[in-house]
Design an enzyme around this catalytic site. Structure first.
Site, mmCIF file in Angstrom:
data_model
loop_
_atom_site.group_PDB
_atom_site.id
_atom_site.type_symbol
_atom_site.label_atom_id
_atom_site.label_comp_id
_atom_site.label_asym_id
_atom_site.label_seq_id
_atom_site.Cartn_x
_atom_site.Cartn_y
_atom_site.Cartn_z
ATOM 1 N N ILE A 1 2.410 2.805 2.403
ATOM 2 C CA ILE A 1 3.645 2.675 3.183
ATOM 3 C C ILE A 1 4.636 1.781 2.451
ATOM 4 O O ILE A 1 5.822 2.116 2.323
ATOM 5 C CB ILE A 1 3.351 2.134 4.588
ATOM 6 N N ASP B 1 8.628 -1.680 15.674
ATOM 7 C CA ASP B 1 7.963 -0.484 16.185
ATOM 8 C C ASP B 1 6.589 -0.805 16.757
ATOM 9 O O ASP B 1 5.978 0.050 17.385
ATOM 10 C CB ASP B 1 7.829 0.553 15.055
ATOM 11 N N HIS C 1 6.198 2.291 19.059
ATOM 12 C CA HIS C 1 5.125 2.636 18.114
ATOM 13 C C HIS C 1 5.130 4.136 17.793
ATOM 14 O O HIS C 1 4.118 4.828 17.917
ATOM 15 C CB HIS C 1 3.755 2.218 18.669
ATOM 16 N N ARG D 1 1.433 -3.729 12.343
ATOM 17 C CA ARG D 1 0.726 -4.067 13.575
ATOM 18 C C ARG D 1 1.406 -5.279 14.201
ATOM 19 O O ARG D 1 1.791 -6.223 13.508
ATOM 20 C CB ARG D 1 -0.736 -4.392 13.301
ATOM 21 N N GLU E 1 0.100 -3.925 23.145
ATOM 22 C CA GLU E 1 0.796 -2.662 23.398
ATOM 23 C C GLU E 1 0.166 -1.974 24.602
ATOM 24 O O GLU E 1 -1.052 -2.005 24.758
ATOM 25 C CB GLU E 1 0.718 -1.753 22.175
ATOM 26 N N GLY F 1 0.841 -1.187 0.000
ATOM 27 C CA GLY F 1 0.000 0.000 0.000
ATOM 28 C C GLY F 1 0.875 1.235 0.000
ATOM 29 O O GLY F 1 2.032 1.206 -0.450
#
Length: 311
Positions: free
Chosen positions: A150, A251, A274, A227, A256, A148
């Protein structure tokens, strides 16, 4: 004429309250609202990585829009929203370039031993007699999972660094300038660095499992800026400890915030909390997109950034 009522979902969105209150009546889920207040809500402002409970949707019969401030919207059940006639919007590609920068930074930090070298120097271990050698970025084979906004931005940056690029995703995208691997396993086997940039949902939870990690191998580097749920984290930790994977630069985590004790004795990792898309500039773009989505929804005009599946 009464102003629309908004529900803001998470405390991390509290800085948006003054901006939202300039045009809307606003209540916060964490205060918490009464059933009567929830019954008046016209739209919810949400951090898309958090699950949107069906019971909450039930409590808001006037709800017409879930406006995710974030680019991600994996916490929203799109099928349920569609059944209820609730539109869903998100932050578009507001932070794609910044996340791509972070992915490249994680690659360089690990492969060129930047974090380890900093610790080495500060510990007084740098001597004239010995110098640590690292690996070049040039010619390192980069595999990207998810092409996509990114993934494309990562590929463009890697190409400028003279890295061969390939990718894999469940759907082909004709016209891209980089080859698509036949399978995710094949991409991992043919990569020195594997970057995870895919959108997460329940269909791909844990898709980076022990088999994919083994295919990447003892000299491979896994980078995740998507994710945490996309990676079998226990398999990852076990492979790093056993030397079956060369390294990881992460990251995002599952869950989380991650427990720091989990990583205390895990070798060959670079970790960030993150922060890949958390730049001042990206947050400003997400706020602008959020306000545009809300304004368009209430005006009855097309929103600038509906989620693709709901457009």
């Amino acid at each position: 004429m009464a102003r629309p009522m908004l529900l803001v979902g998470q405390p991390l969105l509290a800085p948006l309250l003054p901006l939202l209150r300039s045009n809307y009546d606003v209540i916060a889920l964490w205060e918490p609202p009464t059933p009567a207040e929830l019954a008046k809500v016209d739209a919810a402002v949400w951090a898309g990585e958090f699950p949107f409970p069906g019971a909450l949707m039930d409590a808001m019969p006037r709800l017409g829009l879930i406006a995710c401030f974030t680019v991600g919207y994996d916490g929203v059940d799109l099928d349920l929203a569609r059944q209820r006639g609730v539109a869903v919007a998100h932050g578009g590609n507001a932070n794609a370039e910044d996340v791509a920068d972070h992915a490249i930074g994680l690659m360089i930090a690990h492969r060129r031993w930047i974090v380890g070298g900093d610790r080495h120097l500060r510990a007084g271990e740098w001597t004239i007699e010995a110098k640590t050698r690292t690996h070049s970025m040039r010619s390192a084979r980069l595999g990207i999972v998810g092409m996509g906004a990114i993934g494309i931005a990562v590929a463009e940056r890697a190409q400028a660094m003279k890295m061969p690029v390939a990718w894999w995703g469940p759907r082909d995208k004709p016209g891209l300038g980089w080859p698509r691997a036949a399978t995710l396993d094949a991409l991992a086997r043919d990569s020195d660095i594997l970057v995870i940039a895919a959108r997460a949902d329940e269909s791909n939870r844990g898709m980076i499992d022990g088999g994919i990690i083994a295919a990447l191998g003892p000299n491979g580097l896994l980078v995740n800026v998507a994710r945490g749920q996309l990676v079998d984290e226990m398999a990852l930790v076990d492979a790093l400890k056993a030397g079956r994977l060369g390294g990881a630069a992460l990251d995002v985590f599952d869950p989380e915030p991650t427990d720091p004790a989990r990583w205390a004795d895990v070798p060959n990792v670079v970790l960030t909390p993150h922060t890949g898309g958390a730049t001042h500039e990206a947050v400003a773009r997400m706020a602008e997109t959020l306000m545009g989505n809300l304004a368009s929804h209430f005006a009855g005009t097309p929103m600038p950034s509906p989620v693709p599946e709901m457009a």
